[in-house]
Motif scaffolding. Structure first.
Motif, short mmCIF file in Angstrom:
data_model
loop_
_atom_site.label_atom_id
_atom_site.label_comp_id
_atom_site.label_asym_id
_atom_site.label_seq_id
_atom_site.Cartn_x
_atom_site.Cartn_y
_atom_site.Cartn_z
N GLN A 1 0.83 -1.21 0.00
CA GLN A 1 0.00 0.00 0.00
C GLN A 1 0.86 1.26 0.00
OE1 GLN A 1 -3.82 -0.24 0.13
NE2 GLN A 1 -2.86 -2.02 -0.82
N THR A 2 1.92 1.24 -0.81
CA THR A 2 2.78 2.40 -0.98
C THR A 2 2.65 2.91 -2.41
OG1 THR A 2 4.62 0.91 -1.47
CG2 THR A 2 4.46 1.74 0.79
N LEU A 3 3.29 4.05 -2.71
CA LEU A 3 3.21 4.64 -4.04
C LEU A 3 4.59 5.05 -4.53
CD1 LEU A 3 0.06 6.90 -3.56
CD2 LEU A 3 0.21 4.87 -5.01
N PRO A 4 4.79 5.12 -5.84
CA PRO A 4 6.07 5.57 -6.38
C PRO A 4 6.23 7.08 -6.20
CG PRO A 4 4.50 5.21 -8.16
CD PRO A 4 3.83 4.75 -6.89
N PRO A 5 7.45 7.58 -6.30
CA PRO A 5 7.69 9.03 -6.14
C PRO A 5 6.85 9.87 -7.09
CG PRO A 5 9.76 7.84 -6.08
CD PRO A 5 8.71 6.84 -6.47
N ASN A 6 6.25 10.91 -6.54
CA ASN A 6 5.45 11.87 -7.31
C ASN A 6 4.29 11.20 -8.05
OD1 ASN A 6 5.13 14.65 -7.80
ND2 ASN A 6 5.99 14.46 -9.87
N ARG A 7 3.93 10.00 -7.57
CA ARG A 7 2.81 9.25 -8.15
C ARG A 7 2.96 9.05 -9.66
NH1 ARG A 7 -2.69 9.45 -5.33
NH2 ARG A 7 -2.13 9.53 -3.13
N VAL A 8 4.16 8.74 -10.09
CA VAL A 8 4.42 8.45 -11.50
C VAL A 8 5.11 7.09 -11.58
CG1 VAL A 8 5.70 9.09 -13.57
CG2 VAL A 8 4.59 10.86 -12.20
N TRP A 9 4.53 6.19 -12.37
CA TRP A 9 5.10 4.84 -12.50
C TRP A 9 5.39 4.54 -13.96
CZ3 TRP A 9 2.69 0.32 -14.71
CH2 TRP A 9 3.43 -0.86 -14.51
N LYS B 1 13.66 13.52 -7.52
CA LYS B 1 14.08 14.81 -6.96
C LYS B 1 12.91 15.55 -6.31
CE LYS B 1 17.87 15.60 -10.26
NZ LYS B 1 18.36 16.44 -11.39
N VAL B 2 11.77 15.57 -7.01
CA VAL B 2 10.60 16.30 -6.52
C VAL B 2 10.01 15.64 -5.28
CG1 VAL B 2 8.23 16.98 -7.09
CG2 VAL B 2 10.04 17.24 -8.79
N ASP B 3 9.97 14.32 -5.28
CA ASP B 3 9.39 13.58 -4.16
C ASP B 3 10.37 12.49 -3.74
OD1 ASP B 3 7.72 12.35 -2.32
OD2 ASP B 3 6.51 11.32 -3.84
N PRO B 4 11.44 12.87 -3.00
CA PRO B 4 12.47 11.89 -2.64
C PRO B 4 11.86 10.69 -1.89
CG PRO B 4 13.19 14.11 -2.10
CD PRO B 4 11.74 14.21 -2.46
N PRO B 5 12.13 9.49 -2.37
CA PRO B 5 11.58 8.31 -1.70
C PRO B 5 12.22 8.08 -0.34
CG PRO B 5 13.14 7.64 -3.38
CD PRO B 5 12.98 9.13 -3.52
#
Length: 451
Positions: A371-379, A400-404
């Motif tokens: 139940q996790t998501l990739p950075p910046n919700r882009v896969w 860079k925008v959403d560091p995991p």
């Protein structure tokens, strides 16, 4: 007379039950290979990620990227996927059996037995988009072959609708749709009835295009499924068959083609339908893709099946099935085994709620399992065919925008014998420069945290 009819009925029942029972035993005993993208993409969509803009996929949306998908029916676990897999196969078996209804009982029995053996040896344990296409294509063929399509305007419309739904799964379906249209117009010419068929055919994709336009992703849909598929993906993701795959494929294709040329009626339509269904093996050969043509091949062969041919095909079918059984790992569920569970346990223990993680070489189903998501919700799935100019930069920008919180790395991950790090050098370098390995799990997965 009554007794003879009763005995014939019993034999017809036996000829259906025994092959189907054997097939189900083989499949339930064997390993199961559900493509991990199925549940992953459904999960992403449920989390509000947009298809084709945030969820990269080069296929048409099918049952994964539309508001009504497998998840809408409560299909969210691998065990439920296995039920879907078995149901599709049972439906295929029933349809093929009904097509063989007028055949000699012995020919029907042999044909269904051949279907059992060759389905299992043609990667019958796999569930993918092609599994849904197989059932839909066989239903469409059944409606045409039994003349049900030609009853009235509504049956023309419904038959067209079936082929329209088929196209919604994969772009290759356009050839089966065109073949069905040729069958309709050449078998019983009627422009009025053809119009009803075409109306049913364009309805599914028409609604899909409207939906994608309304949510603002049609441009990305067109790029990934049409432009990219016709250019980069086809050349980068091509795969030739192995000798074993080719042998299993040609074992049925050769007698089927010969049978077609021995026919008097419908030979052109049968040949066209076979070629259209077999086109799914391009550009990346796989027996899961060839499965779409399998029931059509069996039906065509049954029309000219001789004792000698039956013995040869049954012998080869048993040989191929035994070889698969020897190599198989009974009970194994690919992508959902103990190794995956170890990674899932680590993520669930160490990931913060609402934080992102990134998987590099590790199966993407980790997202929906944790139940996790990739950075910046882009896969973007890391396939060679998807790594076109600009894609690596896009992925790096999301990091860079959403560091995991951390990155899960499988340093040995490869596709077609080429390591992922080799065809994604920019992403690999960014990870090496900005993250460091902190944890190594026993399944060889590495956990990298920001420096």
């Amino acid at each position: 007379m009554v007794e003879a009819h009763h005995q014939a009925g019993i034999f017809h029942l036996i000829s259906f039950v025994i092959p189907l029972t054997l097939l189900l035993i083989l499949l339930l005993r064997s390993s199961f290979f559900p493509y991990p993208e199925i549940l992953t993409e459904i999960y992403f969509l449920k989390q509000g990620m947009l298809p084709y803009t945030q969820i990269n996929d080069q296929h048409f949306p099918g049952f994964m990227l539309l508001p009504i998908n497998l998840g809408s029916f409560g299909i969210t676990t691998v065990n439920e996927l296995r039920v879907v897999h078995l149901l599709l196969i049972i439906i295929n078996f029933v349809l093929l059996s009904k097509l063989l209804k007028k055949s000699d009982p012995v020919i029907k029995f042999v044909s269904l037995f051949l279907y059992t053996l060759f389905l299992f040896s043609w990667e019958g344990n796999i569930l993918w988009v092609d599994s849904f296409v197989t059932t839909t294509a066989l239903l469409g063929f059944y409606l045409l072959e039994t003349d049900w399509t030609f009853k009235n305007s509504l049956t023309y419309f419904f038959s067209g609708l079936v082929f329209g739904i088929l196209l919604a799964f994969k772009q290759h379906g356009i050839f089966l749709c065109l073949t069905a249209g040729i069958w309709v117009i050449s078998y019983k010419p009627s422009l009025n009835r053809l119009a009803w068929f075409i109306a049913g055919g364009i309805l599914p994709m028409g609604l899909i295009v409207l939906h994608l336009s309304l949510i603002g992703v049609f441009k990305d849909f067109w790029f990934w499924t049409i432009s990219h598929n016709l250019s980069g993906y086809t050349s980068l993701e091509g795969r030739m068959p192995s000798m074993g795959e080719l042998a299993r494929f040609l074992t049925l294709v050769t007698p089927a083609v010969l049978s077609i040329f021995l026919m008097v009626k419908k030979k052109f339509l049968y040949l066209l339908f076979f070629l259209s269904s077999a086109f799914y093996i391009f550009p990346r050969f796989g027996l899961i893709h060839a499965q779409i043509a399998l029931p059509i091949l069996i039906y065509i062969i049954s029309r000219k099946l001789s004792l000698t041919l039956a013995i040869i095909l049954l012998s080869l079918g048993v040989f191929f099935t035994v070889r698969v059984l020897i190599k198989d790992t009974p009970g194994k569920i690919y992508f959902y085994g103990q190794s995956t569970q170890e990674t899932v346990n680590y993520v669930k223990t160490n990931a913060r709620p609402n934080g992102s993680i990134y998987v590099y070489g590790v199966n993407d189903n980790i997202y929906h399992l944790t139940q996790t998501l990739p950075p910046n919700r882009v896969w973007v799935e890391l396939l060679k065919g998807n790594i076109i100019p600009g894609v690596e930069d896009t992925i790096i920008s999301t990091l860079k925008v959403d560091p995991p919180q951390f990155i899960l790395v499988d340093p040995q991950a490869s596709i077609d014998s080429q390591k992922i790090s080799e065809f994604t050098p920019l992403i690999n370098k960014y990870i090496q420069d900005n993250f460091s390995k902190r944890v190594s799990l026993s399944n060889k997965t590495e956990v990298w945290y920001a420096k």
